[in-house]
Enzyme design. Structure first.
Site, short mmCIF file in Angstrom:
data_model
loop_
_atom_site.label_atom_id
_atom_site.label_comp_id
_atom_site.label_asym_id
_atom_site.label_seq_id
_atom_site.Cartn_x
_atom_site.Cartn_y
_atom_site.Cartn_z
N GLU A 78 0.89 -1.18 0.00
CA GLU A 78 0.00 0.00 0.00
C GLU A 78 0.92 1.21 0.00
O GLU A 78 1.52 1.54 1.03
CB GLU A 78 -0.88 0.00 1.25
CG GLU A 78 -1.89 -1.13 1.32
CD GLU A 78 -3.06 -0.95 0.36
OE1 GLU A 78 -3.15 0.11 -0.29
OE2 GLU A 78 -3.87 -1.87 0.26
N CYS A 83 -2.49 9.14 2.52
CA CYS A 83 -2.10 8.64 1.20
C CYS A 83 -3.16 9.02 0.17
O CYS A 83 -2.87 9.10 -1.01
CB CYS A 83 -1.90 7.14 1.25
SG CYS A 83 -3.31 6.26 1.95
P1 NAD Z 1 8.36 4.92 4.75
O1 NAD Z 1 8.39 4.17 3.49
O2 NAD Z 1 9.46 5.86 5.04
O3 NAD Z 1 8.34 3.92 6.01
C1 NAD Z 1 7.30 2.96 6.17
C2 NAD Z 1 7.82 1.84 7.06
O4 NAD Z 1 8.86 1.13 6.38
C3 NAD Z 1 8.41 2.29 8.39
O5 NAD Z 1 7.97 1.41 9.40
C4 NAD Z 1 9.91 2.14 8.15
O6 NAD Z 1 10.66 1.91 9.32
C5 NAD Z 1 9.93 0.92 7.26
N1 NAD Z 1 11.15 0.75 6.46
C6 NAD Z 1 12.05 1.70 6.08
N2 NAD Z 1 13.01 1.13 5.31
C7 NAD Z 1 12.71 -0.19 5.21
C8 NAD Z 1 13.31 -1.29 4.52
N3 NAD Z 1 14.41 -1.14 3.79
N4 NAD Z 1 12.71 -2.50 4.61
C9 NAD Z 1 11.58 -2.66 5.33
N5 NAD Z 1 10.96 -1.65 6.00
C10 NAD Z 1 11.52 -0.43 5.92
O7 NAD Z 1 6.94 5.65 4.80
P2 NAD Z 1 6.41 6.70 5.88
O8 NAD Z 1 7.13 7.98 5.67
O9 NAD Z 1 6.38 6.07 7.22
O10 NAD Z 1 4.88 6.86 5.43
C11 NAD Z 1 4.45 7.77 4.47
C12 NAD Z 1 4.21 7.09 3.15
O11 NAD Z 1 3.28 6.03 3.31
C13 NAD Z 1 3.58 8.00 2.12
O12 NAD Z 1 4.19 7.79 0.87
C14 NAD Z 1 2.14 7.56 2.07
O13 NAD Z 1 1.47 7.84 0.88
C15 NAD Z 1 2.28 6.10 2.29
N6 NAD Z 1 1.02 5.54 2.77
C16 NAD Z 1 0.29 4.71 1.96
C17 NAD Z 1 -0.94 4.23 2.38
C18 NAD Z 1 -1.79 3.32 1.53
O14 NAD Z 1 -2.67 2.68 2.09
N7 NAD Z 1 -1.57 3.24 0.23
C19 NAD Z 1 -1.42 4.60 3.63
C20 NAD Z 1 -0.65 5.45 4.41
C21 NAD Z 1 0.57 5.91 3.99
#
Ligand code: NAD
Length: 503
Positions: free
Chosen positions: A242, A276
């Site tokens: 997502e 998002c």
């Molecule tokens: P992010 O990608 O920076 O981090 C998300 C998660 O991934 C965190 O828990 C982080 O610690 C983890 N992570 C980081 N590097 C990783 C790796 N190499 N392997 C595995 N996990 C790793 O995102 P964010 O800044 O926390 O959230 C914002 C983003 O999320 C925005 O782009 C938003 O659009 C998206 N989002 C999407 C939805 C949806 O349902 N489509 C919902 C909410 C947020």
């Protein structure tokens, strides 16, 4: 239960979490290494084996118990969410607590039906019975972001459990105490350990992807989502992604302009634009653009930021605020005009004024990249067809909205917009209808949560065939009968000739 409860914290491996409204330190939690993540997965795997054996009824009962605990702790949970995200209490209650209760309710009502075996017509093999079973995967790894730290952790967790799996959650390092509060919701005499929570940053998340879990459900940015998918490919671990969005809003010349303006302002600024599915770009028909923009500017100026009954809170994450500023700078440098807002507020914490921008185009990051903050860019177009072209001119495809009083036009545009979700005369809230599968196309993701599709994501499909009529041997077994070709061809012609079914 969180592993952090079991062992003293290594001072070299900790993460700090802050209240974004003031910058105050909230908590220090463990930054857990890979071996602790693997241990959590192994513990979950032991419980998963028993959980997979119990019937759907017992699973439903257990998850309704989790919801009862959620309701009992609603005040504390709200406080925890608000302190770590900076959102308003009303936002936390409606978009996090209520949303999760709704998901549990929907699956409590529908999981038994969706998961029950489905029989399949045997076709030519009329002497056989055939059916499909939906079986649990085992242990699901859930990695969640900071913008809805409760909903986006709990939704995959409870869905995984309804489907008969255990799960390990890695909450965002920006909101780990919400993750730890979730661990407490699942503490239970009989089924404790069904949900494990590990805390840490990206390395802890990557360790979870590589830990041998049976599926990874990742919610976060496109950039990290690609890294997750690449890491999962090493072990062919399936992923549900997502990811981000750049949701377009199309305002037609016959739209109810007052409703559209209010919808745009709410859709762009609720949760400080950190959704998002926020309205991230508007395409408005030239004929009504002036009036629409005038209303949007007035309504934006009226937004109350902070305070007990404010409309929106602070932003959550300093680097995201810097993205907002960079997108605005880029747009203004290229000729965009800020009509209202445009600056950080002069107070401690992550406060950015709700901002409306015009004279924008697709040469600007503000119209093509996810801004994820309280900024609403509005582009004037000649008609709905041009709006649709620009809406589809994006690498994202999460949600979208179409605003018109013409029902046929609305449904036609909704059918042609390239997105996983579309709302007519509304935005964002389609997520609240839990029977609707939610997810993205293009860079916005792979797979769905919610609805029947969202539950089946957490299962593996087993196809079963058995005799309806027991024959001593099948007609095609060795030695191949001499008449098989002739009989098979005659049967094939009879069965597949055109029009047979109509007669
Ligand atoms: P992010 O990608 O920076 O981090 C998300 C998660 O991934 C965190 O828990 C982080 O610690 C983890 N992570 C980081 N590097 C990783 C790796 N190499 N392997 C595995 N996990 C790793 O995102 P964010 O800044 O926390 O959230 C914002 C983003 O999320 C925005 O782009 C938003 O659009 C998206 N989002 C999407 C939805 C949806 O349902 N489509 C919902 C909410 C947020």
């Amino acid at each position: 239960m969180a592993v952090t409860d079991d062992a003293p914290m290594n001072p070299d491996r900790v993460i700090e979490t802050h209240d974004p409204r003031s910058g105050a330190l909230l908590a220090v939690v463990a930054d857990q290494p890979a071996h602790e993540v693997r241990a959590a997965v192994e513990r979950a795997r032991i419980v998963a084996a028993d959980w997979a054996e119990v019937g759907v009824r017992e699973r439903i009962d257990h998850l309704l118990g989790v919801r009862d605990r959620l309701l009992k702790r609603a005040d504390l949970l709200t406080e925890t969410i608000v302190a770590e995200t900076g959102k308003q209490r009303a936002e936390a209650v409606t978009t996090e607590l209520m949303a999760v209760c709704e998901t549990i309710e929907w699956y409590a009502q529908h999981a038994a039906r969706i998961l029950s075996p489905r029989s399949v017509a045997p076709g030519t093999l009329a002497h056989k019975r055939a059916w499909v079973r939906h079986e649990p995967l085992g242990v699901v790894g859930v990695i969640s972001p900071w913008n809805y730290p409760f909903t986006l952790s709990m939704t995959p967790l409870v869905t995984a459990l309804f489907a008969g799996n255990a799960a390990v959650l890695k909450p965002s390092e920006v909101t780990p105490t919400v993750g730890l509060a979730i661990a407490e919701l699942f503490e239970d005499d009989r089924w404790g350990g069904l949900v494990e929570v590990v805390t840490g940053g990206g390395a802890t998340g990557e360790a979870l992807v590589r830990s041998g879990v049976d599926k990874v459900v990742f919610t976060g940015s496109v950039r990290t989502g690609k890294r997750v998918m690449a890491a999962a490919a090493d072990s062919l671990t399936p992923v549900l992604l997502e990811l981000g969005g750049k949701d377009p809003m199309i305002v037609c010349r016959d739209a109810d302009l007052e409703r559209a303006a209010r919808g745009a302002v709410w859709g762009a600024f609720q949760n400080s634009g950190q959704t998002c599915m926020s309205v991230e770009r508007v395409y408005v028909d030239r004929e009504v653009a002036d009036e629409f923009i005038r209303r949007v500017v007035v309504l934006t100026g009226d937004i109350r930021q902070g305070g007990a009954f404010g409309d929106i809170g602070s932003m959550t994450f300093e680097p995201q605020l810097e993205v907002v500023e960079a997108h605005l700078r880029d747009a203004v440098d290229k000729g965009a005009r800020v009509l209202v807002g445009g600056r950080r507020r002069q107070r401690p914490g992550l406060w950015f004024e709700p901002t409306v921008v015009v004279d924008v185009d697709h040469g600007m990051d503000l119209m093509t990249e996810e801004t994820f903050g309280p900024v609403l860019p509005i582009m004037v177009v000649d008609d709905a067809e041009e709006a649709l072209r620009w809406a589809n001119e994006s690498r994202y495809g999460l949600n979208s909205s179409v605003w018109t009083e013409d029902r046929a036009l609305g449904e036609d545009l909704a059918a042609r917009v390239r997105a996983g979700n579309v709302c007519i005369n509304d935005c964002i809230v389609s997520y609240a209808i839990c029977g609707l599968p939610f997810g993205g196309v293009k860079d916005s993701g792979i797979g769905r949560v919610h609805g029947p599709e969202g539950l089946l994501e957490f299962t593996t499909t087993k196809s079963v065939m058995a005799p309806r009529v027991a024959l001593p041997r099948e007609p095609w077994w060795f030695p191949v009968p001499r008449h098989l070709e002739r009989v098979a061809l005659a049967a094939t012609r009879a069965r597949f000739r055109r029009g047979r079914r109509r007669r």
